[in-house]
Design a protein around this motif. Structure first.
Motif, mmCIF file in Angstrom:
data_model
loop_
_atom_site.group_PDB
_atom_site.id
_atom_site.type_symbol
_atom_site.label_atom_id
_atom_site.label_comp_id
_atom_site.label_asym_id
_atom_site.label_seq_id
_atom_site.Cartn_x
_atom_site.Cartn_y
_atom_site.Cartn_z
ATOM 1 N N GLY A 78 4.711 -2.993 4.979
ATOM 2 C CA GLY A 78 4.505 -2.091 6.686
ATOM 3 C C GLY A 78 4.795 -2.495 7.586
ATOM 4 N N THR A 79 5.343 -2.104 8.503
ATOM 5 C CA THR A 79 5.027 -3.216 10.432
ATOM 6 C C THR A 79 4.979 -1.136 11.362
ATOM 7 O OG1 THR A 79 7.115 -4.445 9.529
ATOM 8 C CG2 THR A 79 6.899 -3.952 11.735
ATOM 9 N N ILE B 156 -3.223 1.655 -0.980
ATOM 10 C CA ILE B 156 -4.206 1.405 -0.389
ATOM 11 C C ILE B 156 -4.318 1.131 1.658
ATOM 12 C CG2 ILE B 156 -5.618 -0.725 -0.250
ATOM 13 C CD1 ILE B 156 -5.157 -0.278 -3.774
ATOM 14 N N LEU B 157 -4.782 1.403 1.904
ATOM 15 C CA LEU B 157 -4.489 0.786 3.635
ATOM 16 C C LEU B 157 -4.666 -0.890 4.195
ATOM 17 C CD1 LEU B 157 -5.855 2.026 6.649
ATOM 18 C CD2 LEU B 157 -7.656 0.818 6.654
ATOM 19 N N LYS C 229 2.423 1.600 -4.386
ATOM 20 C CA LYS C 229 2.577 1.005 -5.055
ATOM 21 C C LYS C 229 2.406 2.265 -6.623
ATOM 22 C CE LYS C 229 -1.220 0.249 -8.405
ATOM 23 N NZ LYS C 229 -2.058 -1.351 -8.708
ATOM 24 N N LEU C 230 3.710 1.851 -7.252
ATOM 25 C CA LEU C 230 3.809 3.451 -8.455
ATOM 26 C C LEU C 230 3.257 3.346 -9.840
ATOM 27 C CD1 LEU C 230 6.310 5.169 -9.614
ATOM 28 C CD2 LEU C 230 7.170 3.365 -10.709
ATOM 29 N N LEU C 231 2.811 3.944 -9.690
ATOM 30 C CA LEU C 231 1.276 4.302 -10.414
ATOM 31 C C LEU C 231 2.464 5.083 -12.179
ATOM 32 C CD1 LEU C 231 -1.741 5.533 -8.954
ATOM 33 C CD2 LEU C 231 -1.238 2.919 -9.806
ATOM 34 N N ASP D 103 -10.898 2.979 -5.839
ATOM 35 C CA ASP D 103 -9.858 3.940 -5.811
ATOM 36 C C ASP D 103 -9.254 4.613 -4.228
ATOM 37 O OD1 ASP D 103 -11.005 4.311 -8.751
ATOM 38 O OD2 ASP D 103 -9.427 3.160 -8.297
ATOM 39 N N SER D 104 -10.033 4.563 -3.346
ATOM 40 C CA SER D 104 -10.271 4.532 -1.880
ATOM 41 C C SER D 104 -8.004 4.580 -1.428
ATOM 42 C CB SER D 104 -10.766 4.882 -1.039
ATOM 43 O OG SER D 104 -12.312 4.343 -0.930
ATOM 44 N N ALA D 105 -7.825 5.431 -1.596
ATOM 45 C CA ALA D 105 -6.530 4.948 -1.020
ATOM 46 C C ALA D 105 -6.064 6.558 -1.134
ATOM 47 C CB ALA D 105 -5.624 4.701 -2.024
ATOM 48 N N VAL D 106 -4.307 6.549 -0.552
ATOM 49 C CA VAL D 106 -3.944 7.956 0.025
ATOM 50 C C VAL D 106 -2.849 7.398 -1.285
ATOM 51 C CG1 VAL D 106 -1.947 8.898 1.054
ATOM 52 C CG2 VAL D 106 -3.387 7.964 2.102
#
Lengths: 114, 115
Positions: A107-108, B38-39, B44-46, B86-89
């Motif tokens: 991302g950018t 992840i921040l 990423k495809l799960l 596992d902290s992520a969106v």
């Protein structure tokens, strides 16, 4: 394995100026290339894609992208930036062979300054 | 047309607890995807479903993550037990088909914080 590189973490541009967000890719076979935008606290929105044909692809909100096979690039462009274009932009690639998996760049962040 | 719905929008849990996320795709969309973002990274495809069958789960950590789409519509993603990393969106997306001509529509995501 397929991969995408977005070399700039952040791009700053003045309102009304042209903008470019860079993307390069690596993939086996023919590439299918995409740009998505993510506004604060919202999901990704599709902007445009290159599948085949004309190297210059036009998309939503006045954005366009140019596919360059020799440089393995797919840079996102807009002739005149708006403050409302400020968001996070993701480039993604999918191979024409094998997996349907879409691989995203990191991302950018685009900031358009009034 | 209603978009992809996800719930909850936010979740905070302690490590080793379990958590589940729910996704309702756009009506009629046969293909459903779960992504982890992840921040500071791209999604990423799960796992990818076609109707109620799994197409690709090669990047799903199967020792702790599971997903199902029993009736080919709604889907749930579960983590048990959760780890700090596992902290992520967690993003759900759907499309009307699998080919590149079919655009993926994303939901707003569930932000998970593991403490």
């Amino acid at each position: 394995a397929q991969s995408v590189a977005q070399p700039e973490d952040q791009v700053n541009v003045a309102e009304g100026n042209p903008l470019t967000v860079k993307c390069t890719y690596s993939v086996s076979g023919n590439p299918y290339l995409f740009w998505y935008v993510q506004y604060s606290n919202r999901g990704l929105q599709f902007l445009l894609k290159y599948i085949t044909g004309d190297n210059l692809v036009k998309g939503s909100y006045g954005f366009e992208a140019e596919f360059n096979k020799s440089q393995t690039s797919f840079h996102l462009k807009k002739p005149s930036a708006l403050v409302s274009d400020s968001a996070l932009y993701f480039c993604a690639v999918r191979s024409g062979a094998g997996s349907y998996q879409l691989t995203f760049g990191k991302g950018t962040k685009l900031s358009v300054i009034p | 047309e209603a978009g992809v719905a996800q719930s909850p929008r936010y979740k905070i849990i302690e490590k080793r607890q379990s958590v589940a996320f729910w996704c309702n795709p756009i009506s009629g969309h046969a293909t459903l995807y779960w992504y982890q973002q992840i921040l500071g990274q791209g999604p990423k495809l799960l796992i990818q479903f076609q109707n109620n069958g799994v197409v690709d789960d090669s990047q799903l950590p199967k020792d702790r993550f599971s997903a199902e789409r029993l009736k080919g519509v709604d889907s749930t993603l579960k983590i048990q037990p959760a780890k700090l990393e596992d902290s992520a969106v967690y993003l759900c997306a759907s499309s009307s088909g699998q080919g590149v001509l079919y655009e993926q529509y994303f939901g707003p995501g569930t932000r998970l914080t593991v403490t």
